[in-house]
Design a protein around this motif. Structure first.
Motif, short mmCIF file in Angstrom:
data_model
loop_
_atom_site.label_atom_id
_atom_site.label_comp_id
_atom_site.label_asym_id
_atom_site.label_seq_id
_atom_site.Cartn_x
_atom_site.Cartn_y
_atom_site.Cartn_z
N GLU A 11 0.83 -1.21 0.00
CA GLU A 11 0.00 0.00 0.00
C GLU A 11 0.86 1.26 0.00
N ASN A 15 0.94 4.19 -2.81
CA ASN A 15 0.68 5.58 -2.42
C ASN A 15 1.93 6.46 -2.44
N TYR A 43 -3.17 -5.65 -5.99
CA TYR A 43 -3.49 -4.41 -5.29
C TYR A 43 -3.39 -3.20 -6.22
N SER A 47 -6.38 -0.67 -7.00
CA SER A 47 -6.20 0.74 -6.65
C SER A 47 -6.36 1.65 -7.85
N ARG A 51 -9.45 4.27 -8.86
CA ARG A 51 -9.18 5.68 -9.17
C ARG A 51 -9.85 6.08 -10.48
#
Length: 124
Positions: A11, A15, A43, A47, A51
């Motif tokens: 994560e 990010n 992931y 993600s 978005r």
């Protein structure tokens, strides 16, 4: 880095919150461990896909390819950072040596050879 640690950093990778050393270790691990890479890819797809849905972006994207490009971009950034760090250390050492030699010469503990006879250069 072990798989458990790499999985906890996925994560943060997505990010962009891993620091330089963590990023380097993470990249080394996921590029050599297929299981962790597969988890990262899953992931990443979720993600990035979320978005795009939030932005109502209806175009189709090759998200696994985007992950590959992102990994390569960050690997290049890590390599550049390492080169810059090593260059800075080398320049610092060279600067210290020059200052040390000049200081010893100034105090009379070291005699430097004259490279040019400056007097003969300026007298015509």
């Amino acid at each position: 880095m072990k798989c458990e640690e790499a999985l906890t950093k996925i994560e943060a990778y997505i990010n962009h919150t891993l620091n330089g050393r963590e990023l380097e270790e993470f990249l080394e691990h996921v590029t050599s461990c297929q299981e962790c890479y597969d988890e990262l890819e899953t992931y990443y797809i979720i993600s990035v896909g979320m978005r795009y849905l939030e932005e109502e972006n209806l175009e189709s994207y090759n998200i696994p390819k985007m992950l590959q490009e992102d990994l390569h971009t960050r690997e290049r950034r890590v390599r550049r950072r390492n080169i810059l760090r090593k260059t800075a250390v080398l320049l610092g050492v060279l600067f210290f040596i020059v200052i040390l030699v000049l200081g010893l010469s100034y105090m009379g503990h070291l005699e430097l050879p004259r490279l040019f006879n400056l007097h003969s250069l300026f007298s015509l």
